[in-house]
Design an enzyme around this catalytic site. Structure first.
Site, mmCIF file in Angstrom:
data_model
loop_
_atom_site.group_PDB
_atom_site.id
_atom_site.type_symbol
_atom_site.label_atom_id
_atom_site.label_comp_id
_atom_site.label_asym_id
_atom_site.label_seq_id
_atom_site.Cartn_x
_atom_site.Cartn_y
_atom_site.Cartn_z
ATOM 1 N N LEU A 18 -1.211 0.804 -1.840
ATOM 2 C CA LEU A 18 -0.700 2.131 -2.151
ATOM 3 C C LEU A 18 0.018 2.772 -0.969
ATOM 4 O O LEU A 18 1.008 3.471 -1.152
ATOM 5 C CB LEU A 18 -1.863 3.020 -2.618
ATOM 6 N N ASP A 63 -5.123 2.094 14.286
ATOM 7 C CA ASP A 63 -6.432 1.798 13.683
ATOM 8 C C ASP A 63 -7.162 3.135 13.622
ATOM 9 O O ASP A 63 -7.496 3.721 14.666
ATOM 10 C CB ASP A 63 -7.204 0.786 14.552
ATOM 11 N N ASN A 90 -4.257 7.641 3.987
ATOM 12 C CA ASN A 90 -4.405 6.636 2.917
ATOM 13 C C ASN A 90 -5.358 5.498 3.292
ATOM 14 O O ASN A 90 -6.117 5.014 2.453
ATOM 15 C CB ASN A 90 -3.019 6.063 2.595
ATOM 16 N N TYR A 170 -19.099 4.319 -0.945
ATOM 17 C CA TYR A 170 -17.689 4.681 -1.169
ATOM 18 C C TYR A 170 -17.605 6.050 -1.837
ATOM 19 O O TYR A 170 -16.833 6.910 -1.417
ATOM 20 C CB TYR A 170 -17.030 3.610 -2.034
ATOM 21 N N LYS A 174 -15.778 9.533 -0.283
ATOM 22 C CA LYS A 174 -14.625 10.217 -0.888
ATOM 23 C C LYS A 174 -14.994 11.650 -1.278
ATOM 24 O O LYS A 174 -14.156 12.552 -1.207
ATOM 25 C CB LYS A 174 -14.124 9.441 -2.105
ATOM 26 N N THR A 205 -3.797 -2.973 -6.676
ATOM 27 C CA THR A 205 -3.621 -3.387 -5.279
ATOM 28 C C THR A 205 -4.579 -4.551 -5.035
ATOM 29 O O THR A 205 -5.297 -4.967 -5.948
ATOM 30 C CB THR A 205 -3.986 -2.228 -4.337
HETATM 31 N N1 LIG Z 1 -6.557 0.788 -5.616
HETATM 32 C C1 LIG Z 1 -7.261 1.651 -6.319
HETATM 33 O O1 LIG Z 1 -7.565 1.422 -7.501
HETATM 34 C C2 LIG Z 1 -7.687 2.972 -5.721
HETATM 35 C C3 LIG Z 1 -8.336 3.902 -6.570
HETATM 36 C C4 LIG Z 1 -8.713 5.128 -6.058
HETATM 37 C C5 LIG Z 1 -8.446 5.429 -4.736
HETATM 38 N N2 LIG Z 1 -7.807 4.520 -3.926
HETATM 39 C C6 LIG Z 1 -7.556 4.916 -2.538
HETATM 40 O O2 LIG Z 1 -6.187 4.679 -2.227
HETATM 41 C C7 LIG Z 1 -6.066 4.283 -0.852
HETATM 42 C C8 LIG Z 1 -5.361 2.944 -0.741
HETATM 43 O O3 LIG Z 1 -6.036 1.992 -1.529
HETATM 44 P P1 LIG Z 1 -5.467 0.507 -1.738
HETATM 45 O O4 LIG Z 1 -5.979 0.057 -3.047
HETATM 46 O O5 LIG Z 1 -4.023 0.471 -1.423
HETATM 47 O O6 LIG Z 1 -6.278 -0.243 -0.601
HETATM 48 P P2 LIG Z 1 -6.040 -1.713 0.022
HETATM 49 O O7 LIG Z 1 -5.073 -2.487 -0.807
HETATM 50 O O8 LIG Z 1 -7.390 -2.262 0.272
HETATM 51 O O9 LIG Z 1 -5.341 -1.372 1.402
HETATM 52 C C9 LIG Z 1 -6.075 -0.642 2.347
HETATM 53 C C10 LIG Z 1 -5.157 -0.321 3.496
HETATM 54 O O10 LIG Z 1 -5.925 0.418 4.457
HETATM 55 C C11 LIG Z 1 -5.817 -0.242 5.704
HETATM 56 N N3 LIG Z 1 -6.967 0.006 6.549
HETATM 57 C C12 LIG Z 1 -8.278 -0.202 6.287
HETATM 58 N N4 LIG Z 1 -9.034 0.144 7.350
HETATM 59 C C13 LIG Z 1 -8.167 0.570 8.306
HETATM 60 C C14 LIG Z 1 -8.319 1.053 9.621
HETATM 61 N N5 LIG Z 1 -9.521 1.159 10.200
HETATM 62 N N6 LIG Z 1 -7.215 1.448 10.305
HETATM 63 C C15 LIG Z 1 -5.995 1.354 9.740
HETATM 64 N N7 LIG Z 1 -5.776 0.869 8.511
HETATM 65 C C16 LIG Z 1 -6.860 0.487 7.798
HETATM 66 C C17 LIG Z 1 -5.644 -1.713 5.354
HETATM 67 O O11 LIG Z 1 -5.147 -2.430 6.479
HETATM 68 P P3 LIG Z 1 -5.317 -4.053 6.630
HETATM 69 O O12 LIG Z 1 -4.198 -4.670 5.843
HETATM 70 O O13 LIG Z 1 -5.205 -4.264 8.100
HETATM 71 O O14 LIG Z 1 -6.662 -4.401 6.072
HETATM 72 C C18 LIG Z 1 -4.647 -1.592 4.207
HETATM 73 O O15 LIG Z 1 -3.356 -1.352 4.697
HETATM 74 C C19 LIG Z 1 -7.497 4.254 -0.297
HETATM 75 O O16 LIG Z 1 -7.773 5.491 0.330
HETATM 76 C C20 LIG Z 1 -8.343 4.102 -1.543
HETATM 77 O O17 LIG Z 1 -9.652 4.594 -1.365
HETATM 78 C C21 LIG Z 1 -7.428 3.304 -4.392
#
Ligand SMILES: NC(=O)c1ccc[n+]([C@@H]2O[C@H](COP(=O)([O-])OP(=O)(O)OC[C@H]3O[C@@H](n4cnc5c(N)ncnc54)[C@H](OP(=O)(O)O)[C@@H]3O)[C@@H](O)[C@H]2O)c1
Length: 251
Positions: A18, A63, A90, A170, A174, A205
């Site tokens: 995202l 980070d 994010n 989690y 949130k 994702t």
């Molecule tokens: N996907 C869903 O269905 C969903 C639903 C509700 C809410 N969300 C929220 O939307 C946001 C993005 O979700 P997503 O699904 O895109 O997640 P994702 O695909 O797991 O990607 C997570 C991202 O966060 C980065 N990250 C994790 N820990 C980090 C750190 N300590 N420092 C810097 N970067 C870090 C990861 O980097 P690396 O590549 O280095 O691991 C990656 O770029 C999150 O806040 C999540 O809680 C997602």
């Protein structure tokens, strides 16, 4: 020398998922996007993809759990630009199927790890970039939350005999982030800085999985909308989307 003034957005964890899509959609609106990534190679690859689409993108090594990393990025943005218009918090730790979270048996170390990344680090990043956001004429902070962080929705599930309770590490992280949104919005209201939470819905994702109902393009909508609201827009609110419409989400 400072570059000429252009709207700048920093998106944490923008190397994939995202975060990358939010950066793409903001970039397509003519905003310069800073691609926050904890892995330089992944960040540069993502910025390279966006640049190939004509987007003004730059990688910043960040980070969110590392104070030194946050400080160096703040210093870099301060020296190069001197302001920040949009911060999208994010980056997060997402739950795995193997994470134990039943409230009665929750692993306390795991709980602490989730709170560390998804709450404390978000507060720290926001506090650290706030002096730069205060240099913007229309500062916007968007915290990426989740339906799972909604106490109201969880409680409706309980009373309607809905799904089993969410994994608490989690969910709690949130919910805490949502409280930060509301409190900070109140504090910054007089300064015109708007702070809101965005819920993408279950999105395709790496974490959401390929069978999630929403594409990354759809999941990015609430955050992008909130990042671009004008001075009459909401603050201290929680938004999700129904189809292409951004709508209020219950806390
Ligand atoms: N996907 C869903 O269905 C969903 C639903 C509700 C809410 N969300 C929220 O939307 C946001 C993005 O979700 P997503 O699904 O895109 O997640 P994702 O695909 O797991 O990607 C997570 C991202 O966060 C980065 N990250 C994790 N820990 C980090 C750190 N300590 N420092 C810097 N970067 C870090 C990861 O980097 P690396 O590549 O280095 O691991 C990656 O770029 C999150 O806040 C999540 O809680 C997602």
């Amino acid at each position: 020398m400072m570059e000429t003034r252009k709207k700048i957005a920093l998106i944490t964890g923008a190397n994939r998922g995202l975060g990358l899509e939010i950066a793409r959609q903001l970039g397509k609106k003519g905003i310069k996007v800073l691609i926050g990534a904890r892995n330089a190679i992944a960040g540069q690859a993502a910025a390279g993809d966006l640049k190939a689409e004509g987007i003004d993108a730059l990688t910043v090594l960040l980070d969110i759990t590392d104070k030194n990393s946050i400080n160096s990025t703040v210093q870099f943005v301060t020296e190069k630009f001197g302001y920040l218009d949009i911060l999208v918090n994010n980056a997060a730790r997402l739950p795995k199927a193997t994470d134990e979270g039943a409230p009665s048996m929750v692993n306390q170390e795991l709980l602490l790890e989730f709170l560390e990344t998804n709450f404390l680090a978000q507060v720290r990043v926001t506090q650290s970039f706030l002096p730069l956001i205060r240099q913007s004429t229309a500062g916007r902070i968007v915290n990426m939350s989740s339906t799972i962080g909604s106490v109201t929705i969880s409680s409706e599930h309980l009373h309607q005999n809905g799904p089993k309770p969410p994994r608490i590490p989690y969910a709690a992280s949130k919910a805490a982030l949502n409280m930060f949104t509301v409190s900070l919005a109140k504090e910054l209201r007089q300064e015109g800085i708007k702070v809101n939470s965005a819920d993408p819905g279950l999105t395709q994702t790496d974490s959401g999985g390929p069978n999630a109902p929403y594409t990354v393009e759809q999941g990015a909508w609430p955050a992008v909308w909130l990042a671009c609201i004008d001075n009459d827009g909401p603050t201290g609110c929680f938004f999700t989307h129904v189809d292409e419409h951004v709508v209020n989400n219950p806390w």
